[in-house]
Design an enzyme around this catalytic site. Structure first.
Site, short mmCIF file in Angstrom:
data_model
loop_
_atom_site.label_atom_id
_atom_site.label_comp_id
_atom_site.label_asym_id
_atom_site.label_seq_id
_atom_site.Cartn_x
_atom_site.Cartn_y
_atom_site.Cartn_z
N ARG A 1 -14.02 -7.42 3.15
CA ARG A 1 -12.61 -7.19 2.79
C ARG A 1 -11.77 -8.40 3.15
O ARG A 1 -10.88 -8.81 2.41
CB ARG A 1 -12.05 -5.95 3.53
N ARG B 1 0.86 -1.19 0.00
CA ARG B 1 0.00 0.00 0.00
C ARG B 1 0.90 1.23 0.00
O ARG B 1 1.79 1.35 0.84
CB ARG B 1 -0.90 0.05 1.24
N HIS C 1 -7.60 0.72 -6.13
CA HIS C 1 -7.78 -0.02 -4.87
C HIS C 1 -8.47 -1.35 -5.23
O HIS C 1 -9.63 -1.58 -4.90
CB HIS C 1 -8.64 0.81 -3.92
N CYS D 1 -16.21 2.67 1.23
CA CYS D 1 -15.05 1.80 1.53
C CYS D 1 -14.58 1.97 2.96
O CYS D 1 -13.96 1.06 3.51
CB CYS D 1 -13.92 2.08 0.55
N ASP E 1 -16.90 8.09 -1.04
CA ASP E 1 -15.60 7.94 -0.36
C ASP E 1 -15.23 9.32 0.17
O ASP E 1 -15.88 10.33 -0.17
CB ASP E 1 -14.57 7.43 -1.39
N GLN F 1 -10.35 -3.89 -2.73
CA GLN F 1 -11.64 -3.37 -2.28
C GLN F 1 -12.76 -3.75 -3.26
O GLN F 1 -13.91 -3.96 -2.86
CB GLN F 1 -11.54 -1.84 -2.15
N1 NVA Z 1 -9.63 7.41 -1.31
C1 NVA Z 1 -9.27 6.94 0.01
C2 NVA Z 1 -9.57 5.48 0.15
C3 NVA Z 1 -9.32 4.92 1.51
C4 NVA Z 1 -9.63 3.45 1.61
C5 NVA Z 1 -7.80 7.21 0.24
O1 NVA Z 1 -6.99 6.97 -0.67
O2 NVA Z 1 -7.46 7.71 1.32
N1 CP Z 2 -11.19 0.63 2.93
C1 CP Z 2 -9.90 0.58 3.30
O1 CP Z 2 -8.99 0.33 2.52
O2 CP Z 2 -9.70 0.82 4.63
P1 CP Z 2 -8.29 0.97 5.36
O3 CP Z 2 -7.67 2.26 4.88
O4 CP Z 2 -8.62 1.00 6.83
O5 CP Z 2 -7.43 -0.20 5.01
#
Ligand code: NVA
Ligand code: CP
Length: 328
Positions: free
Chosen positions: A315, A106, A133, A270, A229, A136
């Site tokens: 998830r 990540r 992502h 999400c 989101d 997800q």
């Molecule tokens: N768009 C958000 C998704 C988090 C799961 C981010 O990148 O922070």
């Molecule tokens: N939805 C998601 O990816 O959550 P986290 O950022 O907690 O992993």
């Protein structure tokens, strides 16, 4: 069909059949877990979990799923390794690839996870980049299928920042699966043209559609799913909040937006979500701009249409399926 040895980097790399297979495998592994049937056939394998951004769901899902499959996992936090600071991605990939059977990453740019996969020699799973992502997606589609009984023909409306990881990945996934995807937002936040054109081509093949609109009543009309989101994603600068609040408040998911949809509409997110003042950032935004809630109102988040915690649970089952399919 075997996905053994494949990376899981972005939805564009997978056919509708492969995505469907991962959704079905997630359901199967979920059923086994609920019934207490052991599924630890990957005993003896090891996975590395690299997180250059923070996480609750993705990290916990990988750790629990790895344990259920009989594997051991090593968590590398944003500060606790040499990655990027003292050691390049190609070098890191070649080191971890010698010790581990699979690597989750990540972080920031999509090119980083693609580079990692190029050099690792073992499957690499994208746990979120700025652009996509994908893990997800399997959880989200499993959730839609569980609640609505189908995917094909489902009207799936995404509101808010549609040009980042979530909007991009959902548009491509829905298009491949024959769903009717709508990005309902200010045109500044539409996904980029190249990706929209790709998704439209995929939709042509699958019998789905891709629509972009800034009209909430039209966009949400007869929706089966309304999704949103956060307005500011991890890694984006704090200064951007003011502009995002101004641009995206009309696209907050509230009871009015839901009123245009079908009675059976489900609300998805999400997570994490800013729906109240119980978070540090939520409280700071309230202090600065006077907002009590952001991308979704508390009444929708806590209301009868919301399936966000089913989605969060999924998830784990879907990440388990992705690791299982690519490692065995
Ligand atoms: N768009 C958000 C998704 C988090 C799961 C981010 O990148 O922070
Ligand atoms: N939805 C998601 O990816 O959550 P986290 O950022 O907690 O992993």
């Amino acid at each position: 069909m075997s996905l053994k040895g494949r990376n899981f980097l972005k939805m564009m790399d997978f056919t509708a059949e492969e995505i469907q297979e991962l959704i079905d495998l997630s359901a199967e592994l979920k059923d086994k877990k609920k019934k207490g049937i052991p599924h630890d056939s990957l005993r003896g394998k090891n996975v590395a979990l690299i997180f250059e951004k923070t996480s609750t769901r993705t990290r916990c899902s990988f750790e629990v799923a790895a344990a259920d499959l009989g594997m051991h996992s090593t968590y590398l936090d944003p500060e606790g390794s040499q990655i990027g600071k003292k050691e390049s991605i190609p070098d890191t990939a070649r080191v971890l690839g010698r010790m581990y059977d699979g690597i989750e990453y990540r972080g920031y740019g999509q090119e980083i996870v693609e580079d990692l996969a190029k050099y690792a020699g073992v499957p690499v799973w994208n746990g979120l980049t700025n652009e996509s992502h994908p893990t997800q997606m399997i959880a989200d589609m499993l959730t839609v299928k569980e609640h609505l009984g189908k995917l094909k023909g489902v009207k799936f409306v995404y509101m808010g920042d549609a040009r980042y990881n979530m909007g991009n990945s959902l548009m491509v996934t829905c298009a491949k699966l024959g769903m009717d995807f709508v990005a309902c937002t200010d045109p500044k936040y539409y996904p980029e043209d190249k990706l929209v054109n790709y998704a439209k081509e995929e939709a042509k093949k699958s019998g789905g559609s891709v629509t972009l609109t800034d009209d909430v009543a039209e966009g949400c009309k007869d929706a089966d799913v309304i999704y949103t989101d956060v307005w500011v994603s991890m890694g984006e600068p704090d200064e951007i909040w003011e502009e995002r609040i101004k641009d995206l408040t009309p696209y907050r998911v509230d009871d009015k937006a839901l009123s245009y949809a079908k009675d059976t509409v489900i609300f998805m997110h999400c997570l994490p979500a800013f729906h109240d003042l119980k978070t540090k950032i939520g409280a700071e935004i309230h202090e600065k701009y006077g907002l009590n809630e952001m991308e979704v109102t508390d009444s929708v988040f806590e209301g009868p249409h919301s399936v966000v915690f089913d989605e969060a649970e999924n998830r784990m089952h879907s990440i388990k399926a992705i690791m299982y399919a690519t490692l065995s």
